[in-house]
Design a protein around this motif. Sequence first.
Motif, mmCIF file in Angstrom:
data_model
loop_
_atom_site.group_PDB
_atom_site.id
_atom_site.type_symbol
_atom_site.label_atom_id
_atom_site.label_comp_id
_atom_site.label_asym_id
_atom_site.label_seq_id
_atom_site.Cartn_x
_atom_site.Cartn_y
_atom_site.Cartn_z
ATOM 1 N N ALA A 155 0.962 -1.308 -0.182
ATOM 2 C CA ALA A 155 -0.026 -0.022 -0.039
ATOM 3 C C ALA A 155 0.886 1.193 0.048
ATOM 4 C CB ALA A 155 -0.944 0.080 1.136
ATOM 5 N N ARG A 156 2.094 1.162 0.877
ATOM 6 C CA ARG A 156 2.872 2.368 0.914
ATOM 7 C C ARG A 156 3.374 2.547 -0.460
ATOM 8 N NH1 ARG A 156 4.072 7.016 2.131
ATOM 9 N NH2 ARG A 156 6.004 7.566 3.044
ATOM 10 N N VAL A 157 4.018 1.572 -1.096
ATOM 11 C CA VAL A 157 4.643 1.657 -2.358
ATOM 12 C C VAL A 157 3.793 2.339 -3.305
ATOM 13 C CG1 VAL A 157 5.847 0.441 -4.250
ATOM 14 C CG2 VAL A 157 6.329 -0.053 -1.914
ATOM 15 N N ASP A 158 2.557 1.929 -3.447
ATOM 16 C CA ASP A 158 1.859 2.221 -4.418
ATOM 17 C C ASP A 158 1.424 3.920 -4.116
ATOM 18 O OD1 ASP A 158 1.761 -0.183 -5.380
ATOM 19 O OD2 ASP A 158 -0.570 -0.897 -4.736
ATOM 20 N N GLU A 159 1.211 3.956 -2.900
ATOM 21 C CA GLU A 159 1.122 5.507 -2.568
ATOM 22 C C GLU A 159 1.958 6.275 -2.856
ATOM 23 O OE1 GLU A 159 0.131 5.939 1.548
ATOM 24 O OE2 GLU A 159 1.317 7.730 1.520
ATOM 25 N N LEU A 160 3.195 5.776 -2.872
ATOM 26 C CA LEU A 160 4.758 6.667 -3.020
ATOM 27 C C LEU A 160 4.673 6.879 -4.788
ATOM 28 C CD1 LEU A 160 7.191 5.355 -0.661
ATOM 29 C CD2 LEU A 160 6.416 7.586 -0.769
ATOM 30 N N LEU A 161 4.359 5.835 -5.263
ATOM 31 C CA LEU A 161 4.407 5.590 -6.977
ATOM 32 C C LEU A 161 3.330 6.907 -7.230
ATOM 33 C CD1 LEU A 161 4.586 1.974 -7.969
ATOM 34 C CD2 LEU A 161 6.338 3.975 -8.439
ATOM 35 N N GLU A 162 2.131 6.853 -6.580
ATOM 36 C CA GLU A 162 1.180 7.973 -7.129
ATOM 37 C C GLU A 162 1.321 9.356 -6.793
ATOM 38 O OE1 GLU A 162 -2.480 6.370 -6.030
ATOM 39 O OE2 GLU A 162 -2.212 4.554 -7.545
ATOM 40 N N THR A 163 2.147 9.519 -5.640
ATOM 41 C CA THR A 163 2.639 10.554 -5.276
ATOM 42 C C THR A 163 3.525 11.471 -6.029
ATOM 43 O OG1 THR A 163 2.554 9.994 -2.804
ATOM 44 C CG2 THR A 163 3.561 11.966 -3.309
ATOM 45 N N VAL A 164 4.446 10.518 -6.916
ATOM 46 C CA VAL A 164 5.412 10.957 -7.832
ATOM 47 C C VAL A 164 4.832 11.179 -9.193
ATOM 48 C CG1 VAL A 164 7.285 10.481 -6.334
ATOM 49 C CG2 VAL A 164 6.643 8.934 -8.021
ATOM 50 N N GLY A 165 3.721 10.728 -9.161
ATOM 51 C CA GLY A 165 2.788 10.994 -10.711
ATOM 52 C C GLY A 165 3.272 9.678 -11.495
ATOM 53 N N LEU A 166 3.372 8.492 -10.854
ATOM 54 C CA LEU A 166 3.513 7.118 -11.584
ATOM 55 C C LEU A 166 2.271 6.327 -11.201
ATOM 56 C CD1 LEU A 166 7.176 6.288 -11.113
ATOM 57 C CD2 LEU A 166 6.363 7.107 -13.169
ATOM 58 N N SER A 167 1.950 5.418 -12.032
ATOM 59 C CA SER A 167 0.749 4.481 -11.532
ATOM 60 C C SER A 167 1.232 3.353 -10.870
ATOM 61 C CB SER A 167 -0.056 4.198 -12.893
ATOM 62 O OG SER A 167 0.166 2.685 -12.939
#
Lengths: 345, 299
Positions: A155-167
Amino acid sequence: MTQIVVPAPGPIAQEDQQGAGLGQPLLDVRGLQVHFPARQGGIMEKRRVVKAVDGVTFHVQPGETLGLVGESGCGKTTTGRAVLQLVRPTAGQVLFEGRDLVTMQGEALRQMRRRMQIIFQDPYGSLNPRMTAGDIIAEPLVVHGMVKGRQQLKARVDELLETVGLSATMRRRYVHEFSGGQRQRIGVARALGLQPSLIVCDEPVSALDVSIQAQIINLLEHLQERHRIAYLFIAHDLAVVRHISERVAVMYLGKMMESADRLEIYERPLHPYTQALLSAVPIPDPELETTRERIILEGDVPSPLFPPPGCVFQTRCPKAVAQCKEAVPAWREAAPGHWVACHLV
Amino acid sequence: MTTIAAAAPFKARTWRLRLWKELRAYPAIPVVILAIVIFLAIFGGALSPHSPYDQALRQRLLPPVGMDRGTWDHALGTDNLGRDTLSRMMTGARVSLSLAALTIAVGVVLGTVIGAAAGFYAGRLWDMILMRLADAALSIPLVLLALVLAVVRGASYWNLVILISLFIWARTARIIRGQALQVCQRDYIALARVAGCSGPSILFRHVIPNVSHVAIVLATLEVGAVIILEASLSFLGVGVPPPNPSWGAIVADGRGVIASAWWVATVPGIAIMITVASFNLIGDRMRDRFDPRLRQRGA
């Protein structure tokens, strides 16, 4: 833009906010020296050292951006690495949150590094090609035990990916499947995971296309606003530095030449080297551009193995006088908040 | 959703496609030869037309089929004691290849870990100790040590395993160390330090995976060298003890009669040559494919 999830600020982050009011700098570098032994010449010859960084002093306030500029080879990258103790300083102090990192070892240093991260210039060399994007971002989280269990990690990795504009679906891809800008975003996401209060950005955009540069710069600014991260932004592109920095410091041949607030330094540069650097920036107005006066420096940067005596800039300085060859100029405050090392100011 | 549904049957086939694509990247003839040799190494003992040990003195030194007195019953002829050469080679393939596989597995894995550790701790005490050990291992005359071992412990398969592994790890460690030195300059190693990874975890997660392609190529290229080394040592009588067949031992058996019956030594010699050449050709191709510099130019 995807939704930004603000991580709960840790106890130290709150301390920072109080500290900012009191003016205690987040990072305080004093008289930093990094000398490398140079092995050359015969055995009878005196052993020489390359003074990559020679007595550099600066500080970074919580949540601000300090732009560190200079020509290539002036020691700005070494300065950035020395701050994180990736290169051990020969002398000087690196105070982070008031504690000296230079004397720290092992676990203590590991805990301090959690609060300070780095982003490198080369998005090709800075990510392990044998790991997936998800693993790269997860590594610091796992190492520091920031998450509990697989589910939370994912969940945290996904959140970080989305934070930087990646999916989040890009989690399983390997580094070579990403473009340069995307790789740099992965680097940002990894740095962000530990919720640092300082990120050293070592030329984070100079390897990217101009349009991608703007995206990454915007992302960095956005994250700074959200998370109150301070940046030590190392670059040679003066336009980028002007855009992102609150304060700017100029280095030349391992020494600090001048540092001041952004407007101050761009409008009233005091040091002849800064003046020459700024005169090289084109003005995006054709009429003004024709009136721009260029100061062209002669000669090359001297070798850091044999720095000139006195002021290191005297060999190329258009205004040099006899004094410059004899005495090293002191680092002093010429105007409030405007520091400079020049005899003529 | 339609794209996913369409992709499903394709995905089921994908590993076979990938294997086929990977295989097609290698030269066809060496791949086929190796497939046959490996097949023989596994099943040769069971399939051989005669017992590799049974002597038939009345049928000694029969030539291969196609020559005078040659028969299909002994397609590759018989040796000095009348043992069927084809059967002995089929059984011997297992000795030669299993020895190569074992020594290379031990030697390359050990050499990679040690070499990567030395490169990672470059300039420090561990680096010095490990590399001087490798130098020492490489400076021992292999044949002399083999003789000593054969005298002290008696000639055996396991002597050869120890001996050749000792040799392989040192060679691998040296090359891998150089590669690891390069990898350790990369920014992701610095990033791992900043992230707080411990030394061993950087070594195993970041350094070794990024030198492993070199290790794979090295392993393939060493197979040929090991087969020849085993053959040489067996030929000298310090390798696999008789009457067990190994390709080198069969050559040695044929040496005494080479003037009157050249085929006894020549046939296994040719087998060694073809097998080693196949491994080397495949190794060369693997090096081309895994060499990072070439790969970057391609991608």
